[in-house]
Design a protein around this motif. Structure first.
Motif, PDB file in Angstrom:
ATOM      1  N   THR A 261      56.710  70.854 -14.426  1.00 47.03           N
ATOM      2  CA  THR A 261      56.323  70.554 -13.047  1.00 47.03           C
ATOM      3  C   THR A 261      55.492  69.279 -13.043  1.00 47.03           C
ATOM      4  OG1 THR A 261      56.339  72.875 -12.355  1.00 47.03           O
ATOM      5  CG2 THR A 261      55.043  71.352 -11.030  1.00 47.03           C
ATOM      6  N   SER A 284      59.845  70.259  -9.792  1.00 43.77           N
ATOM      7  CA  SER A 284      59.986  71.181 -10.926  1.00 43.77           C
ATOM      8  C   SER A 284      61.404  71.092 -11.476  1.00 43.77           C
ATOM      9  CB  SER A 284      59.694  72.624 -10.481  1.00 43.77           C
ATOM     10  OG  SER A 284      58.362  72.746 -10.019  1.00 43.77           O
ATOM     11  N   SER A 334      57.833  73.605  -4.712  1.00 46.84           N
ATOM     12  CA  SER A 334      58.090  75.015  -5.039  1.00 46.84           C
ATOM     13  C   SER A 334      59.314  75.596  -4.350  1.00 46.84           C
ATOM     14  CB  SER A 334      56.871  75.897  -4.731  1.00 46.84           C
ATOM     15  OG  SER A 334      56.799  76.233  -3.358  1.00 46.84           O
TER      16      SER A 334
END
Length: 497
Positions: A261, A284, A334
């Motif tokens: 990440t 990520s 995310s």
């Protein structure tokens, strides 16, 4: 003796059966139906779509920096220039089909379409034009039979206007079908799979300076309606060429690589000085070097070639591609990448503009020879290395008014491939400069926010900003964004009252 003049033969109605206009109207209906069927085949089966191929041919010269920059000046940033180009494609495609369809024999029209597609749109191969030609022939035959007038008689003569009205109505309906969703207009903006702001952990807000996905800048060589929409279940990544073990990976297979990440800023090479085409996100994915190690490299491999689902191509020397900081990413803030930002996989390369970092990746090929990328072929930068930049965000340039005598801040961001070490701001047209306070970024690859306390006096103030990265100083020369990236100080006038 009375002379009689021969009576003038009445002119047939413009849309009388057998007239040119009659045939053109029927051909228009067939052309719209063919376009709608082709668009459906593109969406559901991934078939090539001739208007998109024609659009790519047109933008081959529209994408040349000088023309592209002119279009930006006239039409602004975003999709406007692409909409104009595709409108031209729509006219060429539908107009050409309609004229072909006026030929006396539909079979000849279908064969002519196939030949023209093969000769003019070589990227379609030979069988796809043949399919389009056969379908066009069948549609012309079907429309002709459906709308063929009944045999004329004393009783049926009165029905001719009704037949004409029915044909005209169907022609208008075909136009409505085209505008409603046939795919050629492409003036709509389809919803993305995930555009809401998501926290990095349940209930947590995004960190300061991170751009929400819904506000992340978007630029595409395509019209948004034609961006690839890939299925997570069907998508695969092929790694081949000069590798020891060619592999095809599914999205699940990629989970074998160690997750990484990283907070990084992404900027478009066409972003003007002070422009909005730059954003910062938390990405990520995993390291490209691990993927290459998994397949093994042959000694002759020198370049990594990327290929995307929309035909976009780019390349990178292998020595640079082995940098562990180059990532293949699947998430932004995310969330899984949405359609706009490259679902399911895109490339991230530090210090390069977005054109060097393809989305919708489907193939990685190791090669002994380099191949110029999509925009490089159009004379854009081959390396696409970012320029040192800075931007004023507060007060906003679009509303440059502040309250005189009231303490406030001038705020903005600076960005480069190396850490930004100093930012200076001028409020008097670059006569004097003051050093701004830097907000230390969480990552060396993220932009650096800055601010300067300021109490403006009544009157006009010319604001400017410049950034430094060690010995590197932001360029003062005002240069257009293309082909190497914009340079110059972000400068505009502010009124204090």
């Amino acid at each position: 003796m009375t002379s009689t003049r021969p009576s003038r033969r009445p002119r047939p109605p413009r849309y009388a059966a057998g007239s040119f206009w009659w045939r053109l109207l029927r051909a228009w209906i067939a052309a719209v139906l063919l376009s709608a069927l082709g668009y459906a085949a593109l969406i559901w089966a991934g078939w090539a779509y001739p208007p998109i191929t024609l659009y790519g041919t047109l933008t081959q010269w529209l994408g040349v920096p000088a023309i592209f920059q002119l279009l930006h000046r006239l039409l602004g940033l975003g999709q406007n220039a692409k909409l104009l180009a595709f409108s031209g494609v729509a006219v060429l495609w539908l107009g050409g089909l309609s004229l072909l369809g006026t030929l006396e024999r539909p079979l000849i029209a279908g064969i002519s379409l196939a030949i023209l597609c093969i000769l003019g749109l070589g990227a379609l191969g030979w069988w796809m034009p043949l399919v389009y030609g056969l379908v066009f022939w069948a549609l012309l035959e079907g429309v002709n039979r459906l709308l063929a007038p009944a045999p004329m008689s004393a009783q049926s003569t009165a029905a001719q206007p009704d037949q004409t009205r029915r044909t005209t109505t169907l022609g208008l309906a075909a136009g409505g079908l085209l505008a409603a969703g046939g795919g050629l207009t492409a003036l709509f903006k389809p919803g993305s799979a995930a555009t809401t702001t998501a926290a990095l952990a349940p209930g947590d807000p995004l960190p300061f300076g991170v751009t929400p996905v819904s506000q992340f800048y978007y630029v595409s060589k395509n019209l948004e309606a034609f961006d690839p929409r890939l299925s997570a279940e069907k998508w695969t990544l092929t790694v081949d060429g000069l590798v020891q073990n060619p592999r095809t990976f599914s999205l699940t297979d990629l989970k074998q690589f160690a997750p990484v990440t990283s907070e990084r800023t992404l900027s478009c090479i066409s972003n003007p000085v002070g422009g909005p085409l730059i954003s910062n996100g938390i990405w990520s994915g995993f390291r490209l070097s691990e993927l290459l190690r998994e397949v093994g490299l042959q000694k002759k491999a020198r370049f990594v070639l990327w290929e995307a689902a929309d035909g976009y191509t780019e390349s990178l020397p292998l020595g640079e591609a082995l940098d562990p900081e180059i990532l293949l990413v699947t998430q932004l803030n995310s969330q899984p990448l949405n359609t706009k930002h490259g679902f399911p996989l895109r490339v991230l390369i530090p210090g390069r503009y977005g054109m060097k970092q393809p989305r919708w990746i489907t193939r990685i090929t190791l090669s002994a020879e380099d191949q110029p990328g999509y925009w490089v072929k159009r004379d854009w930068s081959k390396t696409a290395r970012v320029e040192l930049m800075s931007r004023i965000d507060q007060p906003p340039e679009i509303s440059p008014n502040v309250k005189a005598g009231a303490p406030t801040f001038i705020r903005g961001v600076a960005f480069y491939s190396q850490p930004v070490t100093r930012v200076e701001v001028s409020t008097d047209g670059e006569t004097t400069w003051r050093e701004a306070e830097l907000v230390k970024p969480r990552s060396v690859y993220a932009w650096t926010p800055w601010q300067l306390a300021w109490t403006p006096q009544t009157g006009s103030h010319m604001l400017s900003v410049r950034a430094f990265s060690g010995e590197v100083v932001q360029k003062t020369a005002q240069k257009d964004a293309l082909p190497e990236g914009a340079t110059g100080h972000h400068t505009f006038e502010v009124q204090a009252s």
